[in-house]
Design a protein around this motif. Sequence first.
Motif, PDB file in Angstrom:
ATOM      1  N   SER A 189       0.719  -1.237  -0.054  1.00 40.51           N
ATOM      2  CA  SER A 189       0.254  -0.049   0.172  1.00 40.51           C
ATOM      3  C   SER A 189       0.774   1.265  -0.070  1.00 40.51           C
ATOM      4  CB  SER A 189      -0.858   0.052   1.287  1.00 40.51           C
ATOM      5  OG  SER A 189       0.035   0.251   2.473  1.00 40.51           O
ATOM      6  N   LEU A 190       2.158   1.166   0.241  1.00 41.40           N
ATOM      7  CA  LEU A 190       3.057   2.405   0.324  1.00 41.40           C
ATOM      8  C   LEU A 190       3.255   2.803  -1.028  1.00 41.40           C
ATOM      9  CD1 LEU A 190       5.637   1.143   2.730  1.00 41.40           C
ATOM     10  CD2 LEU A 190       4.018   2.584   3.115  1.00 41.40           C
ATOM     11  N   GLU A 191       3.102   4.469  -1.092  1.00 43.61           N
ATOM     12  CA  GLU A 191       3.274   4.962  -2.335  1.00 43.61           C
ATOM     13  C   GLU A 191       4.321   6.241  -2.157  1.00 43.61           C
ATOM     14  OE1 GLU A 191      -0.626   6.543  -3.608  1.00 43.61           O
ATOM     15  OE2 GLU A 191      -1.230   4.734  -4.005  1.00 43.61           O
ATOM     16  N   GLU A 192       5.184   6.431  -2.796  1.00 46.86           N
ATOM     17  CA  GLU A 192       6.004   7.686  -3.026  1.00 46.86           C
ATOM     18  C   GLU A 192       5.289   8.863  -2.610  1.00 46.86           C
ATOM     19  OE1 GLU A 192       9.596   9.738  -5.682  1.00 46.86           O
ATOM     20  OE2 GLU A 192       9.002   7.609  -6.064  1.00 46.86           O
ATOM     21  N   GLY A 193       5.730   9.543  -1.839  1.00 46.13           N
ATOM     22  CA  GLY A 193       5.215  10.741  -1.456  1.00 46.13           C
ATOM     23  C   GLY A 193       4.186  10.703  -0.143  1.00 46.13           C
ATOM     24  N   GLN A 194       3.814   9.524   0.133  1.00 46.91           N
ATOM     25  CA  GLN A 194       2.990   9.311   1.279  1.00 46.91           C
ATOM     26  C   GLN A 194       3.385   9.740   2.350  1.00 46.91           C
ATOM     27  OE1 GLN A 194       1.489   5.333   1.335  1.00 46.91           O
ATOM     28  NE2 GLN A 194       0.040   5.618   3.006  1.00 46.91           N
TER      29      GLN A 194
END
Length: 492
Positions: A189-194
């Motif tokens: 579920s991790l996204e860059e900028g989160q």
Amino acid sequence: AEAAPAAAAAPAAEAVEGAHTAAEQGGDSDSDGDDDEAEAKSDGSREPVEEPPYRKTPEGAAPLESGAIFRGRVGAVAESGHIAIVNDLIDVGRTRKYLRQCKSDRSRVDGLIFGFNRGGFDVLVYGLRAFCPVSGVSIDNIQDPTTLLGQWGEFHVQAAKSGSQGLVVSRRSILEKEARKAAKALLKSLEEGQTLEGRVTQVREFGIFVDIGGVEGLVHQSEISWEHGTRPADVAKPGDTVKVVVLGTKERESKRERHDRVSLSMKALQPDPWDAHKDSLVEGTPMKAPVVRTAEFGAFIQLAPGIDGLLHVSELGGKDVQHANQVVKDGDEVYVVIERVDKKSRRISLSKLSDAEAELFEKGELTAANRAPKLKQGSSVKVVVQQVLSAGLQVRIENVIGKKGRGFIPNSEMGTARGTDHRKKWPPGTEIDVMIIGTDRDGGLRCSRKRFLQDEERRAVREYRKEVSKQGLGTFGDILKAKLGLDQDSSQ
């Protein structure tokens, strides 16, 4: 129930334990003398033992209020002084058989943590007291053991020491399995900028480790703050709650790592100093600023919080300077001018002001308005001689500060006959018209008087031809006759 501290509760605990042991050995329950052979069938298989009818506190049940009466018997007393009271009759023999079966089948059992001791925690399992080592009760470091009291959880029955009748349980493998499952889901579920909130688990010299919900990520030292040289220990300590931004994930490099690597940033949530100071950090701006660190190639000067510029070692002295710390040290304030700003790579090049320029700066007479004109190869400019050397003349463009105003005219570009005494003809302070023919590796200007004179001659010829083309041949003849006539008159 919570009793007095362990030291004060010891006599009472021994008395209660003695009574409880006697009850287990011959009280209101079956004897625990049955061995494994009695459980086995004739064909070698084992007869399954049913789960004891022990009632766990229902989830959502209203907690007991202070002063309420709770009837039961003492099930166990912990070294910490906490007492477990049970209001069920416990069939000790049957319960132990069931727990042995659970150990063999690796089945999970419910347990209530009710106390702690020097080596671990006391757990009530189906009314019987069990021991859980510290390493088996949690996968995280336990700062305060009282935070676990009263918690229900699933445990595995472990093998006890040879000859011991005690029960040993652990829930570490269960917690690790759940953590791996949660970590796998979180990584997906991790996204860059989160932006996430996490808990600091470790603080090392190279960065800060943060638990973001079962997954541990690293905030590298360079991502802690915009200010260079920030020490991780000065920013956070284990247990602190911090906000971080996900920079990205990287596949784990070895099986020793529990999950993929996660890169985090704390400075991404802070204002970018390059945006805050974009109007003040422009080329040609003079300033007085402190040295923050030194290296062989130069000194870094703090122009603003989080923004450093490089003063090359060539600006600090001659060839004898091998390291910037031979001339300046951390904390020294130096007079510099911004030569070049590269916003894309976030780099600023500086040059050092001369003593005269530094004096003008202190008087407020030296500002960013004194910037170098747009000079390029082939431009003509007037310079002032600073020093006459054996190889040529060091010159400077009037009212231009920094290395962009410095120049050098080699002897070969002076346009003079061999043996001309340049010191006598062009002493310091003399103005010379020159042409820019390039820049040296330090950013200074390479100038030529010879090429300027050649360019002037070519310009004069072009102007002459242009004038002739306008006037025509007849007009030119008249001019020549008039000139000759004047000469004749003057000769008479």
